[in-house]
Design a protein around this motif. Structure first.
Motif, PDB file in Angstrom:
ATOM      1  N   ALA A 281     167.253   3.126 -54.951  1.00  0.00           N
ATOM      2  CA  ALA A 281     168.407   2.727 -55.762  1.00  0.00           C
ATOM      3  C   ALA A 281     168.331   3.311 -57.167  1.00  0.00           C
ATOM      4  O   ALA A 281     169.335   3.774 -57.725  1.00  0.00           O
ATOM      5  N   GLU A 282     167.141   3.319 -57.748  1.00  0.00           N
ATOM      6  CA  GLU A 282     166.975   3.890 -59.091  1.00  0.00           C
ATOM      7  C   GLU A 282     167.275   5.379 -59.102  1.00  0.00           C
ATOM      8  O   GLU A 282     167.852   5.906 -60.065  1.00  0.00           O
TER       9      GLU A 282
ATOM     10  N   ILE B  20     175.884  -0.279 -56.407  1.00  0.00           N
ATOM     11  CA  ILE B  20     174.531  -0.075 -56.931  1.00  0.00           C
ATOM     12  C   ILE B  20     174.438   1.167 -57.804  1.00  0.00           C
ATOM     13  O   ILE B  20     173.430   1.357 -58.493  1.00  0.00           O
TER      14      ILE B  20
ATOM     15  N   ALA C 273     163.137   0.332 -51.444  1.00  0.00           N
ATOM     16  CA  ALA C 273     164.581   0.243 -51.667  1.00  0.00           C
ATOM     17  C   ALA C 273     164.916   0.311 -53.150  1.00  0.00           C
ATOM     18  O   ALA C 273     165.907   0.951 -53.549  1.00  0.00           O
ATOM     19  N   SER C 274     164.101  -0.320 -53.978  1.00  0.00           N
ATOM     20  CA  SER C 274     164.354  -0.277 -55.427  1.00  0.00           C
ATOM     21  C   SER C 274     164.199   1.136 -55.969  1.00  0.00           C
ATOM     22  O   SER C 274     164.983   1.577 -56.825  1.00  0.00           O
TER      23      SER C 274
ATOM     24  N   LYS D 247     170.533  -2.408 -51.569  1.00  0.00           N
ATOM     25  CA  LYS D 247     169.564  -1.342 -51.793  1.00  0.00           C
ATOM     26  C   LYS D 247     169.074  -0.811 -50.451  1.00  0.00           C
ATOM     27  O   LYS D 247     168.518  -1.558 -49.647  1.00  0.00           O
TER      28      LYS D 247
ATOM     29  N   MET E  14     169.922  -1.801 -45.298  1.00  0.00           N
ATOM     30  CA  MET E  14     169.675  -2.095 -46.707  1.00  0.00           C
ATOM     31  C   MET E  14     169.416  -3.583 -46.911  1.00  0.00           C
ATOM     32  O   MET E  14     169.660  -4.409 -46.024  1.00  0.00           O
TER      33      MET E  14
END
Length: 702
Positions: A166-167, A543, A162-163, A121, A116
């Motif tokens: 995470a979302e 997160i 990664a974003s 993330k 990550m």
């Protein structure tokens, strides 16, 4: 910068047995914390997050192959900031990143490997990786350079991916629904789904591996109690019987291994977990109440004997787990050759033991890597004690007495072997489950000593695993209590206190359960969507702040909290608690409908909420013979939708449960009041009248 090696790494100061196992690795491990994330940002490195636990076989394998290897460690230290996490200490972290692994790979397990960004993330996930690539599985010597190259050349793509991952973790399963809360149709749907996966030959659900998921069996027993549907009872009984007689059960030292690698319950993964002992003990106790078959009571007693002997701290708390491996081999502590049996037992006994426990000259234990027989055997039985006696031409009671004597001899021999590693940390949530099991056993089996065991463990948690402000902590080890409590800590410990109240009728335990339940609402409840978050509102920010609804190896915290709310509502008369339970069910209704059989414990709550539920209040002197006779009558009944209170002259209970204030003994005799659906029946003063009153309610009366 500290590096791993002879002097050790940053894990040396930790309390977790799992982290301490890695404290001498050449990998420059960090514990989870701000120091690691700051280093990753400063050095512009991705984070290699490795999550496992101290009794995990494949965690040991990956450590020996890779984390102890200087070449692998050099690559990791050059490429990553590496973090080790004990999943049992930090289930909040594990829950998030296991969800990532399942989302990205379709599977999961431990060791869990996540790579990550420095802001936590994830962009890569997997489980076990060997040192070298083989059989289509990439090895660390190839994986690490690929990650390093991607980090250097495709950073924008990594950050974008990664974003997005995470979302996706932010999805909240709680969605308040209009209309009524989920009902009994979902219980029937779950039972149908379980029936579709049921192994009618060996019991259990699915093929292999098979896990002893006790909450499924508890739901089946409730469905049978309500409907009289015989197949539900048959599925529960065949599974419980198959497990107890199979190799997943330790016939020499008692207790259950983690799971069966085959469909016959023969070849176990040999680790022993506290939570399995607790949940299976509860399932066997309920089966005993439902059927009055002594084999189930014996199983519960033996589980508790194992926990008392091997898993209990001198101050009364319960340890977490025992490893599968000893002396570098999985199962070595537990298996036997026929030559060993002949060496340790007299010839007639040895021949009988080998026959009754189905040991083979060439063994029945397969090496996991080669799938070849090792020559060692796993004791298991086929048939009941009566069936074994008939097969051997013995008196019905003879096998039990002879086998006990042989077992004790072999147990003493086995104790001289190198023992598996014991993870001696004390976890509040798992202790809560074990307290519930001991307390329930005290009541069902009329064993007051078990209530003493439960009380000692509860007192330990209350005295030593709480903050000064009264909030629970998660872990105790080596004199230190630490880590903010999670939902499971509160829900499971409250469950244990409720069971302890119904075993001992000490109002103090009910009061503490109510107080902790209030704290649970204050710190975990979602006022907007409903349901409980896994982490508290003042816990470390990760997160994602998740809510767990489905059952894994143990029930979800929300499902246990639901059952607690319903029982506390009936025990205290506080209808706002039943209202909260209704809100929780509405919030997770869509989740339950999607896969009912993945929510068995929550559906046990649905069964309770659907009613009729009962408050059974005994008014009398707890030391008097007539009061004990009433308790004995209740002890023999399976009443999963009932709560029991004891009304003495003490004002403590009437303050907690005001509706009991006017319920007094009649004519100096122990008197029982049964209230159902907000209406109380006429009081009864004899066990026969009580049995008749409860029996008249038929299959829906429990």
């Amino acid at each position: 910068m500290t590096s791993g090696g002879e002097s050790g790494n940053r894990l040396r100061a930790e309390k977790s047995p799992y982290l301490l196992q890695h404290a001498q690795n050449p990998v420059d491990w960090y514990p989870w914390g701000t120091e690691a994330f700051a280093a990753a940002r400063r050095e512009n490195k991705p984070i290699f997050l490795s999550i496992g636990y101290s009794t995990c076989h494949w965690c040991h394998v990956m450590e020996h192959e890779s984390f102890e290897d200087t070449a692998v460690a050099r690559l990791m230290n050059e490429t990553f900031v590496s973090i080790k996490v004990d999943r049992e200490e930090r289930p909040d972290i594990d829950n998030i990143y296991m969800s990532v692994c399942q989302m990205m790979t379709g599977g999961g397990g431990w060791p869990l490997t996540i790579i990550m960004t420095p802001d936590q993330k994830p962009f890569f996930a997997g489980t076990y990786f060997p040192r070298e690539s083989r059989y289509g599985r990439i090895g660390m010597m190839d994986l690490v350079p690929r990650i390093r190259e991607a980090w250097a050349t495709r950073r924008a793509d990594i950050d974008s991916s990664a974003s997005q991952i995470a979302e996706s973790l932010q999805r909240d399963p709680a969605r308040p629904q209009g209309g009524s809360a989920p009902g009994l149709s979902l219980v029937s749907a779950a039972v149908s789904q379980l029936a579709g996966r049921f192994d009618s030959v060996h019991g259990g659900f699915g093929q292999a591996p098979k896990f002893p998921t006790a909450q499924n069996l508890m739901l089946l027993l409730r469905h049978w109690k309500r409907t009289g549907e015989g197949h539900a009872l048959e599925m529960a009984e065949q599974t419980l019987t198959g497990m107890r007689r199979g190799g997943i059960y330790d016939h020499i030292g008692f207790g259950f291994h983690r799971y069966s690698t085959d469909r016959e319950w023969l070849l176990p993964h040999f680790e022993k977990m506290l939570y399995d002992q607790a949940m299976l003990c509860l399932a066997y106790l309920e089966a005993y109440q439902a059927t009055r078959k002594g084999e189930y009571a014996a199983a519960a007693r033996e589980i508790l004997a194992y926990v008392r002997r091997d898993m209990t701290d001198r101050d009364g708390a319960f340890y977490s787990a025992e490893d599968a491996d000893s002396d570098g081999e999985e199962g070595k502590f537990y298996v036997w050759t026929t030559d060993e049996i002949r060496a340790y037992l007299p010839p007639e006994d040895a021949a009988l033991f080998i026959r009754l426990y189905n040991l083979e000259e060439d063994g029945n234990y397969l090496d996991q890597a080669t799938q070849e027989k090792t020559g060692a055997g796993i004791p298991h039985v086929r048939g009941s004690q009566d069936e074994l006696a008939r097969r051997e031409g013995l008196a019905p009671a003879a096998p039990a007495a002879r086998l006990d004597s042989m077992r004790e001899t072999l147990f003493a021999i086995r104790e001289k072997r190198i023992r598996p590693h014991k993870d001696d940390k004390v976890l509040t949530d798992w202790n809560g489950l074990m307290i519930a099991a001991f307390a329930r056993a005290a009541r069902v089996l009329d064993e007051p000593e078990y209530a003493g065991d439960a009380r000692r463990a509860a007192d330990f948690i209350l005295a030593r695993v709480r903050r000064d402000d009264g909030q629970l902590l998660h872990r105790f080890r080596d004199g230190e209590a630490a880590i903010a409590a999670h939902l499971d800590d509160y829900a499971f410990f409250i469950w244990g206190l409720i069971e302890l109240y119904e075993a001992s009728f000490d109002p103090r335990h009910l009061q503490i359960a109510i107080d902790l339940n209030d704290d649970q609402f204050a710190h975990f409840w979602d006022d907007e969507a409903g349901g409980f978050y896994f982490t508290a509102d003042d816990a470390e920010e990760l997160i994602a702040r998740t809510k767990e609804t489905y059952d894994g190896a143990i029930p979800s915290g929300n499902s246990v909290a639901l059952n607690n709310l319903l029982r506390l509502a009936r025990l205290t008369g506080r209808e706002e608690l039943a209202g909260r339970a209704d809100q929780l069910l509405r919030a997770f209704g869509a989740e339950l409908e999607s896969v009912p059989s993945a929510h068995s414990m929550m559906l046990c709550g649905v069964d309770f909420a659907a009613g009729p539920s009962q408050e059974i209040v005994i008014a009398g002197d707890p030391s008097a013979a007539d009061t004990k006779a009433m308790l004995d009558a209740l002890r023999g009944m399976f009443l999963p939708r009932s709560v029991v209170l004891l009304r003495t002259g003490d004002a403590g209970l009437t303050e907690l449960a005001p509706f009991t204030r006017e319920l007094e003994a009649v004519g100096g005799k122990a008197t029982v009041y049964v209230c159902e659906n907000f209406a109380c029946q006429l009081p009864v003063t004899t066990p026969g009248e009580l049995a008749g009153l409860l029996g008249r309610k038929g299959k829906t009366g429990g």
